[in-house]
Scaffold this motif. Structure first.
Motif, PDB file in Angstrom:
ATOM      1  N   ALA A   1       0.815  -1.217   0.000  1.00 27.63           N
ATOM      2  CA  ALA A   1       0.000   0.000   0.000  1.00 27.63           C
ATOM      3  C   ALA A   1       0.850   1.270   0.000  1.00 27.63           C
ATOM      4  N   ALA A   2       1.888   1.305   0.805  1.00 26.16           N
ATOM      5  CA  ALA A   2       2.711   2.514   0.897  1.00 26.16           C
ATOM      6  C   ALA A   2       3.424   2.811  -0.418  1.00 26.16           C
ATOM      7  N   THR A   3       3.714   1.778  -1.197  1.00 22.67           N
ATOM      8  CA  THR A   3       4.403   1.973  -2.478  1.00 22.67           C
ATOM      9  C   THR A   3       3.460   2.520  -3.545  1.00 22.67           C
ATOM     10  N   TYR A   4       2.213   2.122  -3.484  1.00 20.86           N
ATOM     11  CA  TYR A   4       1.229   2.688  -4.419  1.00 20.86           C
ATOM     12  C   TYR A   4       0.975   4.168  -4.125  1.00 20.86           C
ATOM     13  N   ASN A   5       1.010   4.521  -2.854  1.00 22.25           N
ATOM     14  CA  ASN A   5       0.573   5.833  -2.375  1.00 22.25           C
ATOM     15  C   ASN A   5       1.649   6.899  -2.598  1.00 22.25           C
ATOM     16  N   VAL A   6       1.643   7.510  -3.788  1.00 17.71           N
ATOM     17  CA  VAL A   6       2.676   8.482  -4.161  1.00 17.71           C
ATOM     18  C   VAL A   6       2.011   9.728  -4.746  1.00 17.71           C
ATOM     19  N   ASN A   7       2.465  10.894  -4.311  1.00 12.22           N
ATOM     20  CA  ASN A   7       1.909  12.155  -4.801  1.00 12.22           C
ATOM     21  C   ASN A   7       2.675  12.649  -6.029  1.00 12.22           C
ATOM     22  N   ALA A   8       2.656  11.846  -7.077  1.00 17.47           N
ATOM     23  CA  ALA A   8       3.317  12.212  -8.329  1.00 17.47           C
ATOM     24  C   ALA A   8       2.782  11.310  -9.434  1.00 17.47           C
ATOM     25  N   VAL A   9       2.672  11.853 -10.641  1.00 12.21           N
ATOM     26  CA  VAL A   9       2.211  11.029 -11.756  1.00 12.21           C
ATOM     27  C   VAL A   9       3.241   9.933 -12.017  1.00 12.21           C
ATOM     28  N   ILE A  10       2.772   8.808 -12.495  1.00 14.08           N
ATOM     29  CA  ILE A  10       3.637   7.655 -12.745  1.00 14.08           C
ATOM     30  C   ILE A  10       4.456   7.914 -14.005  1.00 14.08           C
ATOM     31  N   ASP A  11       5.755   7.791 -13.888  1.00 13.17           N
ATOM     32  CA  ASP A  11       6.667   8.041 -15.011  1.00 13.17           C
ATOM     33  C   ASP A  11       6.732   6.802 -15.908  1.00 13.17           C
ATOM     34  N   THR A  12       6.098   6.874 -17.076  1.00 17.33           N
ATOM     35  CA  THR A  12       6.041   5.716 -17.968  1.00 17.33           C
ATOM     36  C   THR A  12       7.329   5.504 -18.759  1.00 17.33           C
ATOM     37  N   SER A  13       8.287   6.423 -18.628  1.00 12.44           N
ATOM     38  CA  SER A  13       9.553   6.253 -19.349  1.00 12.44           C
ATOM     39  C   SER A  13      10.505   5.320 -18.595  1.00 12.44           C
ATOM     40  N   VAL A  14      10.178   5.012 -17.355  1.00  9.10           N
ATOM     41  CA  VAL A  14      11.028   4.135 -16.534  1.00  9.10           C
ATOM     42  C   VAL A  14      10.846   2.686 -16.979  1.00  9.10           C
ATOM     43  N   ALA A  15      11.948   1.964 -17.053  1.00  5.21           N
ATOM     44  CA  ALA A  15      11.877   0.548 -17.424  1.00  5.21           C
ATOM     45  C   ALA A  15      11.373  -0.286 -16.252  1.00  5.21           C
ATOM     46  N   ILE A  16      10.710  -1.382 -16.576  1.00  2.80           N
ATOM     47  CA  ILE A  16      10.210  -2.288 -15.543  1.00  2.80           C
ATOM     48  C   ILE A  16      11.382  -3.041 -14.938  1.00  2.80           C
TER      49      ILE A  16
ATOM     50  N   ASP B   1       2.963  -3.079 -10.707  1.00  7.08           N
ATOM     51  CA  ASP B   1       1.574  -2.748 -11.022  1.00  7.08           C
ATOM     52  C   ASP B   1       1.444  -1.312 -11.520  1.00  7.08           C
ATOM     53  N   ARG B   2       2.058  -0.397 -10.803  1.00  5.55           N
ATOM     54  CA  ARG B   2       1.953   1.019 -11.152  1.00  5.55           C
ATOM     55  C   ARG B   2       2.486   1.284 -12.563  1.00  5.55           C
ATOM     56  N   LEU B   3       3.657   0.730 -12.852  1.00  5.90           N
ATOM     57  CA  LEU B   3       4.306   1.019 -14.122  1.00  5.90           C
ATOM     58  C   LEU B   3       3.612   0.337 -15.303  1.00  5.90           C
ATOM     59  N   VAL B   4       3.290  -0.932 -15.148  1.00  2.00           N
ATOM     60  CA  VAL B   4       2.605  -1.658 -16.221  1.00  2.00           C
ATOM     61  C   VAL B   4       1.243  -1.031 -16.500  1.00  2.00           C
ATOM     62  N   TRP B   5       0.552  -0.683 -15.448  1.00  3.26           N
ATOM     63  CA  TRP B   5      -0.773  -0.079 -15.606  1.00  3.26           C
ATOM     64  C   TRP B   5      -0.687   1.273 -16.301  1.00  3.26           C
ATOM     65  N   ALA B   6       0.245   2.121 -15.871  1.00  5.92           N
ATOM     66  CA  ALA B   6       0.384   3.451 -16.474  1.00  5.92           C
ATOM     67  C   ALA B   6       0.804   3.357 -17.935  1.00  5.92           C
ATOM     68  N   LYS B   7       1.692   2.420 -18.245  1.00  4.46           N
ATOM     69  CA  LYS B   7       2.113   2.241 -19.634  1.00  4.46           C
ATOM     70  C   LYS B   7       0.939   1.785 -20.504  1.00  4.46           C
ATOM     71  N   SER B   8       0.064   0.977 -19.928  1.00  9.65           N
ATOM     72  CA  SER B   8      -1.068   0.461 -20.706  1.00  9.65           C
ATOM     73  C   SER B   8      -2.054   1.566 -21.093  1.00  9.65           C
ATOM     74  N   LEU B   9      -2.048   2.662 -20.352  1.00 13.17           N
ATOM     75  CA  LEU B   9      -2.952   3.761 -20.678  1.00 13.17           C
ATOM     76  C   LEU B   9      -2.603   4.410 -22.007  1.00 13.17           C
ATOM     77  N   VAL B  10      -1.330   4.528 -22.278  1.00 15.44           N
ATOM     78  CA  VAL B  10      -0.878   5.259 -23.467  1.00 15.44           C
ATOM     79  C   VAL B  10      -0.369   4.352 -24.571  1.00 15.44           C
TER      80      VAL B  10
END
Length: 201
Positions: free
Chosen positions: A83-98, A116-125
């Motif tokens: 939970a603490a890792t999901y909870n971030v006050n910043a947009v997810i940077d999709t340029s970061v490698a998994i 989860d955060r990175l795969v999900w954010a990448k899937s949006l775009v």
């Protein structure tokens, strides 16, 4: 032929030709008026079609955002230890490698949350990714997203998500994307639209 009939006959011919000219002129005016009316109607219909098309596109992006937010909520619920890792006050940077592919190896809760955060954010775009990462919903142009805990979930922007990260605040998924303006109040060109969904873990 009696000579007195010629002027009368000529006069009648002249009047007949004048009547024909008058009728032809009236017909041309009517045709021009009809063409103007038709042109105005076509332009109006084209404007309505364009507005309707923009509304349809915006609705499809909003539906995609709602589906994506629901998916992210499920990911958070399935991994309470991260939970603490999901909870971030910043947009997810999709340029970061998994870093760790949690589909292939067993991950810790923190690794799973980052994955989860990175795969999900990448899937949006990017809806061209291969399974199992490929998006199951329409691509959202210029999408940026954040997952956090926020007591005021309906605020923020891509540059400042405004998540207060309070422990007792509800979870929220915030997604922003670029859409076309549809009303005079919105101006012209592209504007930032958003979808925000609160959920309980």
């Amino acid at each position: 032929m009696h000579p007195m009939l010629l002027p009368r006959r000529a006069g009648k011919t002249v009047r007949w030709l004048q009547d024909c000219d008058h009728q032809s002129g009236a017909s041309m005016v009517e045709v021009l008026v009809a063409l103007v009316v038709v042109a105005i109607g076509v332009l109006g219909a084209a404007g309505l079609f364009l507005l309707s098309n923009r509304g349809t596109v915006d609705a499809s992006f909003r539906t995609a955002a709602a589906q994506a937010a629901s998916e992210m909520a499920d990911r958070v619920r399935l991994n309470p230890g991260g939970a603490a890792t999901y909870n971030v006050n910043a947009v997810i940077d999709t340029s970061v490698a998994i870093a760790t592919d949690c589909y292939s190896v067993a991950c810790t809760p923190v690794q799973q949350a980052n994955f989860d955060r990175l795969v999900w954010a990448k899937s949006l775009v990017d809806n061209a990714r291969t399974e199992p990462d490929r998006s199951h919903y329409a691509r959202i142009p210029g999408a940026r997203a954040v997952v956090c805990m926020d007591s005021t979930p309906n605020d923020g922007s891509p540059s400042a998500p405004a998540c207060d990260l309070r422990a007792n605040a509800p979870w929220v998924v915030k997604i922003w994307w670029q859409g076309r303006a549809m009303t005079a109040a919105e101006g012209s060109g592209e504007i930032t639209r958003s979808f925000m969904m609160s959920f309980l873990p």
